[in-house]
Design an enzyme around this catalytic site. Structure first.
Site, PDB file in Angstrom:
ATOM      1  N   LYS A 159       4.988   0.350  -3.321  1.00 44.74           N
ATOM      2  CA  LYS A 159       5.719   1.579  -3.638  1.00 44.74           C
ATOM      3  C   LYS A 159       7.197   1.208  -3.534  1.00 44.74           C
ATOM      4  CE  LYS A 159       5.809   6.505  -2.549  1.00 44.74           C
ATOM      5  NZ  LYS A 159       5.781   7.061  -3.889  1.00 44.74           N
TER       6      LYS A 159
HETATM    7  N1  PMP Z   1       1.489   7.229  -8.365  1.00 45.10           N
HETATM    8  C1  PMP Z   1       2.829   7.280  -8.199  1.00 45.10           C
HETATM    9  C2  PMP Z   1       3.704   6.612  -9.212  1.00 45.10           C
HETATM   10  C3  PMP Z   1       3.368   7.950  -7.101  1.00 45.10           C
HETATM   11  O1  PMP Z   1       4.692   8.013  -6.932  1.00 45.10           O
HETATM   12  C4  PMP Z   1       2.500   8.593  -6.184  1.00 45.10           C
HETATM   13  C5  PMP Z   1       3.101   9.319  -5.012  1.00 45.10           C
HETATM   14  N2  PMP Z   1       3.291   8.426  -3.931  1.00 45.10           N
HETATM   15  C6  PMP Z   1       1.118   8.516  -6.397  1.00 45.10           C
HETATM   16  C7  PMP Z   1       0.652   7.832  -7.500  1.00 45.10           C
HETATM   17  C8  PMP Z   1       0.166   9.172  -5.455  1.00 45.10           C
HETATM   18  O2  PMP Z   1       0.158   8.530  -4.209  1.00 45.10           O
HETATM   19  P1  PMP Z   1      -0.112   9.315  -2.865  1.00 45.10           P
HETATM   20  O3  PMP Z   1      -1.307  10.176  -3.088  1.00 45.10           O
HETATM   21  O4  PMP Z   1      -0.374   8.218  -1.888  1.00 45.10           O
HETATM   22  O5  PMP Z   1       1.088  10.100  -2.551  1.00 45.10           O
END
Ligand code: PMP
Length: 299
Positions: A159
Site C-alpha cells: 500500500k
Molecule cells: N484497493 C485499494 C486501491 C485501496 O486503496 C483499498 C483501501 N485500502 C482497498 C483496495 C481495500 O483495502 P482494505 O479493505 O484493506 O481497506
C-alpha cells in the site's frame, strides 16, 4: 466545497515515537518520500473507539515497507499502540486512522539507503466515504482509462503512496464526469478494483470477485468473504472479464473507508441494490463494532 485544511486542525499526531500538537507534525520539502514516493500508508476505521482489525493494518504497513525495501523502526505492537494513542488523544469515537511511513531528508536522489525512516499516525472524524444518500441507492462508476499495472512493473501488494497516482487521476476524471468513482481493469483487461476499494458481483446466491493477484487483497474484502460464507453464500474468486458484468444482478465495493457500498451502475451495466448486498452491508456494520456477534469464520 470547503474542507478544513488537514494541516491546521486541533489535536495531536503521533510522530516518530510520541504525540505532538497537530500543526507541528511537519516535514521538510527535501523529503525523499515526497520526491520519489518512498512512502507506505494505512487506512482503518475506528468504531466505538476501537480500530477495526488494527494489528492486520499494522502488519500490512510493515509488509508494505519491506516491499519497498525499508524496515519500519517500530514493531507491529508499537504501531498498534501508536494508533490507539492517536485515537485517544483526539477523542475519536467513530472515525479514521492514517498511519504513514516514509524516507526522510538525509539523502537526495534515487538511492536512499541513508535516509531515516519516519512514522506518523493521525486520526480524525470521517463520515461515509461516498455521499451518504447516493450510497444507499448505489453509487455510479465509470470505466477508468488507466489499468492496474502488471506486478512485474510495481510492488502491487504494497500500500505504497506512488501506486495511488493513477487512482487520483481516475477519481478526478470520474467526478468531473459526474460519477462517484471509476472501475479499473488490470493490464490483462480483467476487472480489478475501484480507485480505493475492492469489488464484488452477485449472481443468484453466488458472489464473484476478482482474484487479487495484482492489487490489494483488502482487509474488508476478507471480512466480507467470511461473512458471506457464514450465511451460506458461495464466494468465487476468479478472473472476471468486463463483458461478463451484464450477467450479474448486484455489485458492491468493499474497503476500510468505503465499508460495503452498493453500486448501481458501471458504464453501460446496471445493478440493483438487492437483498444480498443489503444483508452484507448490515452484517459488516454489525461485525465491525467492538461488541461483535460471535461469528467464528469471519473473525
Ligand atoms: N484497493 C485499494 C486501491 C485501496 O486503496 C483499498 C483501501 N485500502 C482497498 C483496495 C481495500 O483495502 P482494505 O479493505 O484493506 O481497506
Amino acid at each position: 466545497m470547503s474542507i478544513e485544511p488537514y494541516d491546521q486542525r486541533d489535536g495531536f499526531i503521533w510522530f516518530n515515537g510520541g504525540l505532538v500538537p497537530w500543526p507541528d507534525a511537519k516535514i521538510h520539502v527535501l523529503t525523499h518520500g515526497l520526491h520519489y514516493a518512498s512512502a507506505v500508508f494505512e487506512g482503518a476505521r475506528v468504531y466505538d473507539g476501537e480500530v477495526y482489525k488494527l494489528t492486520a493494518h499494522s502488519e500490512r504497513l510493515h509488509n508494505s515497507a519491506r516491499l519497498l525495501g525499508f524496515e519500519i523502526p517500530f514493531s507491529v505492537a508499537e504501531i498498534d499502540q501508536a494508533c490507539r494513542d492517536a485515537v485517544r488523544a483526539n477523542t475519536i469515537v467513530d472515525g479514521y486512522i492514517r498511519p504513514i511511513a516514509w524516507r526522510g531528508s538525509e539523502q537526495m536522489g534515487v538511492a536512499a539507503q541513508l535516509t531515516k525512516i519516519n512514522v506518523a499516525v493521525a486520526s480524525w472524524y470521517w463520515g461515509t466515504y461516498f455521499d451518504a444518500e447516493q450510497r444507499l441507492k448505489g453509487i455510479r462508476l465509470c470505466m477508468a482509462e488507466y489499468c492496474r499495472p502488471d506486478p512485474r512493473t510495481i510492488p502491487c501488494k504494497s500500500k505504497a503512496t506512488g501506486l495511488y497516482m493513477i487512482c487520483t487521476i481516475e477519481k478526478h476524471r470520474a467526478e468531473r464526469l459526474g460519477y462517484a468513482d471509476a472501475l479499473m481493469l488490470d493490464w490483462r483487461g480483467q476487472v480489478a478494483e475501484a480507485t480505493g476499494a475492492n469489488i464484488f458481483f452477485v449472481r443468484g446466491n453466488e458472489l464473484h470477485t476478482p482474484t487479487p493477484d495484482c492489487f490489494l487483497d483488502g482487509i474488508t474484502r476478507q471480512t466480507v468473504i467470511g461473512l458471506a460464507r457464514e450465511r451460506g453464500l458461495s464466494v468465487i474468486d476468479r478472473a472476471i472479464m468486463p463483458q461478463e458484468m451484464g450477467s450479474f444482478e448486484q455489485c458492491f465495493l468493499t474497503g476500510s473507508a468505503a465499508e460495503v457500498t452498493p453500486v448501481s451502475e458501471i458504464g453501460d451495466y446496471r445493478f440493483t441494490v438487492g437483498e444480498i448486498t443489503q444483508t452484507l452491508m448490515d452484517a459488516y456494520s454489525a461485525f465491525v463494532r467492538p461488541a461483535k456477534p460471535q461469528l467464528a469464520a469471519a473473525s
